[in-house]
Design a protein around this motif. Structure first.
Motif, PDB file in Angstrom:
ATOM      1  N   HIS A  10       0.819  -1.205   0.000  1.00 16.49           N
ATOM      2  CA  HIS A  10       0.000   0.000   0.000  1.00 16.49           C
ATOM      3  C   HIS A  10       0.860   1.266   0.000  1.00 16.49           C
ATOM      4  O   HIS A  10       0.338   2.369  -0.192  1.00 16.49           O
ATOM      5  CB  HIS A  10      -0.965  -0.020   1.179  1.00 16.49           C
ATOM      6  CG  HIS A  10      -1.929  -1.158   1.104  1.00 16.49           C
ATOM      7  ND1 HIS A  10      -2.884  -1.249   0.120  1.00 16.49           N
ATOM      8  CD2 HIS A  10      -2.068  -2.276   1.869  1.00 16.49           C
ATOM      9  CE1 HIS A  10      -3.571  -2.366   0.282  1.00 16.49           C
ATOM     10  NE2 HIS A  10      -3.102  -3.001   1.333  1.00 16.49           N
ATOM     11  N   GLY A  13       2.953   0.039  -3.895  1.00 17.43           N
ATOM     12  CA  GLY A  13       2.105  -0.173  -5.051  1.00 17.43           C
ATOM     13  C   GLY A  13       2.318  -1.556  -5.640  1.00 17.43           C
ATOM     14  O   GLY A  13       3.212  -2.301  -5.223  1.00 17.43           O
ATOM     15  N   SER A  17      -1.869  -1.945  -9.947  1.00 17.79           N
ATOM     16  CA  SER A  17      -2.450  -0.695  -9.450  1.00 17.79           C
ATOM     17  C   SER A  17      -1.557   0.510  -9.690  1.00 17.79           C
ATOM     18  O   SER A  17      -2.039   1.639  -9.817  1.00 17.79           O
ATOM     19  CB  SER A  17      -2.741  -0.809  -7.949  1.00 17.79           C
ATOM     20  OG  SER A  17      -1.529  -0.959  -7.209  1.00 17.79           O
ATOM     21  N   TYR A 203     -10.335   1.501  -5.300  1.00 11.46           N
ATOM     22  CA  TYR A 203      -9.371   0.424  -5.533  1.00 11.46           C
ATOM     23  C   TYR A 203      -9.200   0.217  -7.036  1.00 11.46           C
ATOM     24  O   TYR A 203     -10.089   0.516  -7.828  1.00 11.46           O
ATOM     25  CB  TYR A 203      -9.859  -0.883  -4.920  1.00 11.46           C
ATOM     26  CG  TYR A 203     -10.104  -0.855  -3.434  1.00 11.46           C
ATOM     27  CD1 TYR A 203      -9.153  -0.364  -2.552  1.00 11.46           C
ATOM     28  CD2 TYR A 203     -11.291  -1.354  -2.905  1.00 11.46           C
ATOM     29  CE1 TYR A 203      -9.374  -0.353  -1.185  1.00 11.46           C
ATOM     30  CE2 TYR A 203     -11.523  -1.356  -1.545  1.00 11.46           C
ATOM     31  CZ  TYR A 203     -10.565  -0.848  -0.684  1.00 11.46           C
ATOM     32  OH  TYR A 203     -10.805  -0.844   0.664  1.00 11.46           O
ATOM     33  N   CYS A 204      -8.069  -0.347  -7.401  1.00 16.56           N
ATOM     34  CA  CYS A 204      -7.799  -0.612  -8.806  1.00 16.56           C
ATOM     35  C   CYS A 204      -8.867  -1.533  -9.393  1.00 16.56           C
ATOM     36  O   CYS A 204      -9.495  -1.215 -10.395  1.00 16.56           O
ATOM     37  CB  CYS A 204      -6.414  -1.233  -8.944  1.00 16.56           C
ATOM     38  SG  CYS A 204      -5.995  -1.777 -10.602  1.00 16.56           S
ATOM     39  N   LYS A 206      -8.698  -4.239 -11.060  1.00 19.91           N
ATOM     40  CA  LYS A 206      -8.309  -5.072 -12.195  1.00 19.91           C
ATOM     41  C   LYS A 206      -7.798  -6.426 -11.689  1.00 19.91           C
ATOM     42  O   LYS A 206      -7.385  -6.545 -10.538  1.00 19.91           O
ATOM     43  CB  LYS A 206      -7.227  -4.377 -13.019  1.00 19.91           C
ATOM     44  CG  LYS A 206      -7.685  -3.090 -13.693  1.00 19.91           C
ATOM     45  CD  LYS A 206      -6.546  -2.472 -14.488  1.00 19.91           C
ATOM     46  CE  LYS A 206      -6.989  -1.177 -15.167  1.00 19.91           C
ATOM     47  NZ  LYS A 206      -5.874  -0.544 -15.925  1.00 19.91           N
ATOM     48  N   ARG A 208      -5.603  -9.379 -10.503  1.00 20.70           N
ATOM     49  CA  ARG A 208      -4.227  -9.500 -10.024  1.00 20.70           C
ATOM     50  C   ARG A 208      -3.425 -10.400 -10.946  1.00 20.70           C
ATOM     51  O   ARG A 208      -3.966 -11.308 -11.585  1.00 20.70           O
ATOM     52  CB  ARG A 208      -4.222 -10.067  -8.608  1.00 20.70           C
ATOM     53  CG  ARG A 208      -4.754  -9.123  -7.563  1.00 20.70           C
ATOM     54  CD  ARG A 208      -4.988  -9.811  -6.234  1.00 20.70           C
ATOM     55  NE  ARG A 208      -3.861 -10.590  -5.769  1.00 20.70           N
ATOM     56  CZ  ARG A 208      -3.421 -10.600  -4.509  1.00 20.70           C
ATOM     57  NH1 ARG A 208      -4.026  -9.862  -3.591  1.00 20.70           N
ATOM     58  NH2 ARG A 208      -2.421 -11.346  -4.161  1.00 20.70           N
ATOM     59  N   ASP A 215      -7.374  -6.594  -7.867  1.00 16.91           N
ATOM     60  CA  ASP A 215      -6.309  -5.896  -7.143  1.00 16.91           C
ATOM     61  C   ASP A 215      -6.934  -4.828  -6.253  1.00 16.91           C
ATOM     62  O   ASP A 215      -7.469  -3.833  -6.741  1.00 16.91           O
ATOM     63  CB  ASP A 215      -5.340  -5.255  -8.145  1.00 16.91           C
ATOM     64  CG  ASP A 215      -4.095  -4.685  -7.475  1.00 16.91           C
ATOM     65  OD1 ASP A 215      -4.251  -3.938  -6.488  1.00 16.91           O
ATOM     66  OD2 ASP A 215      -2.982  -4.980  -7.939  1.00 16.91           O
ATOM     67  N   HIS A 217      -5.820  -2.452  -4.338  1.00 15.90           N
ATOM     68  CA  HIS A 217      -4.886  -1.383  -3.971  1.00 15.90           C
ATOM     69  C   HIS A 217      -5.329  -0.080  -4.636  1.00 15.90           C
ATOM     70  O   HIS A 217      -5.972  -0.096  -5.685  1.00 15.90           O
ATOM     71  CB  HIS A 217      -3.457  -1.721  -4.414  1.00 15.90           C
ATOM     72  CG  HIS A 217      -2.852  -2.874  -3.677  1.00 15.90           C
ATOM     73  ND1 HIS A 217      -3.135  -4.177  -3.992  1.00 15.90           N
ATOM     74  CD2 HIS A 217      -1.975  -2.912  -2.636  1.00 15.90           C
ATOM     75  CE1 HIS A 217      -2.461  -4.978  -3.182  1.00 15.90           C
ATOM     76  NE2 HIS A 217      -1.767  -4.232  -2.355  1.00 15.90           N
ATOM     77  N   MET A 219      -4.716   3.601  -6.561  1.00 15.48           N
ATOM     78  CA  MET A 219      -3.980   3.918  -7.776  1.00 15.48           C
ATOM     79  C   MET A 219      -3.251   5.256  -7.674  1.00 15.48           C
ATOM     80  O   MET A 219      -3.142   5.835  -6.592  1.00 15.48           O
ATOM     81  CB  MET A 219      -4.947   3.887  -8.967  1.00 15.48           C
ATOM     82  CG  MET A 219      -5.550   2.506  -9.198  1.00 15.48           C
ATOM     83  SD  MET A 219      -6.834   2.478 -10.490  1.00 15.48           S
ATOM     84  CE  MET A 219      -8.211   3.264  -9.619  1.00 15.48           C
TER      85      MET A 219
END
Length: 265
Positions: A10, A13, A17, A203-204, A206, A208, A215, A217, A219
């Protein structure tokens, strides 16, 4: 001013992300605000690694004015070897293996849990194990804070998610000690994750790269906001104000979000 950063993914990254490593908030702080930074954050870090690697780095490099510590999930941990009851680990830093929480185990990624590890090697019951795992992070915070201050380095702490314990543990005294003695970028009962969600960052989402779902996390835009907040904190010395309404991510029902009024917390 010269700032040391440590944390987990976090802060660093992920490839999904945050495809450009230099878009992480430690780098943004240096690029956009002219404050020299060094970051040792590593994706997949336990708080054990963050605690240990901060001390070893600062002993060898004591020239920083501030140390920004982003604490990870309290049910991660590390060991100097790979115990036989923990089947697989995918990250090893400085010879220390990182072990992950039960949520990853259930997805088939990793074997073993924090509870099983301590039960086997410390011969403790479930309640004692839960207490150990919960109290350890607060103890690490206090110890690292004292270590940094002894070297004239100003510590700034940031929890990603609020530090909570099992229902049968009364942690009010320890929590009050930590909150009253340590400098936090955000209220530790809110944390970095909920602060960013409450300001509209997403959050991203997309897939992983390891195939384990989306994902979760933040961006590039959220990292830019983090750098702005840190710069604001460095100028004022005051904790970033919590909005009246905050969004709490329920990590047991990920990725559902729930809205709470700050007065209810």
């Amino acid at each position: 001013m010269n700032i040391f950063f440590n944390g987990c993914s976090h802060t660093q990254g992920t490839d999904v992300s945050l495809p450009v490593l230099e878009d992480g908030y430690p780098y943004v702080l240096e690029r956009d605000y002219g404050i020299p930074t060094v970051t040792k954050a590593q994706a997949g870090s336990s708080n054990d690694r963050i605690f240990r690697s901060t001390i070893t780095h600062i002993i060898a490099n004591p020239h920083y004015t501030h140390a920004f510590i982003q604490w990870s999930y309290q049910d991660r941990f590390e060991s100097p070897s790979n115990p036989s009851n923990i089947s697989a680990v995918d990250r090893c830093f400085d010879g220390f293996y990182q072990h992950y929480p039960k949520t990853d185990t259930e997805s088939g990624r990793l074997g073993g849990t924090l509870t099983n590890f301590y039960k086997k090697f410390h011969d403790q019951d479930d309640k004692s194990v839960r207490r150990k795992g919960h109290n350890k992070l607060h103890t690490q915070m206090l110890a690292l804070d004292s270590f940094l201050e002894s070297r004239d380095i100003i510590p700034v702490h940031c929890v990603f998610i609020p530090v909570g314990g099992p229902d049968d543990i009364d942690d009010n005294k320890l929590k009050k000690t930590v909150k009253s003695q340590l400098n936090f970028l955000f209220d530790p009962d809110v944390g970095m994750n909920n602060m960013l969600l409450s300001h509209g960052y997403k959050y991203c989402g997309k897939p992983r790269l390891d195939g384990l779902g989306p994902d979760m996390h933040f961006m590039k835009d959220a990292h830019e906001k983090m750098a702005e907040w840190i710069h604001q904190y460095l100028k004022s010395g005051e904790q970033i104000k919590t909005p009246e309404e905050i969004i709490i991510s329920n990590w047991n029902d990920d990725p559902a979000n729930h809205v709470y009024n700050i007065e209810d917390l």
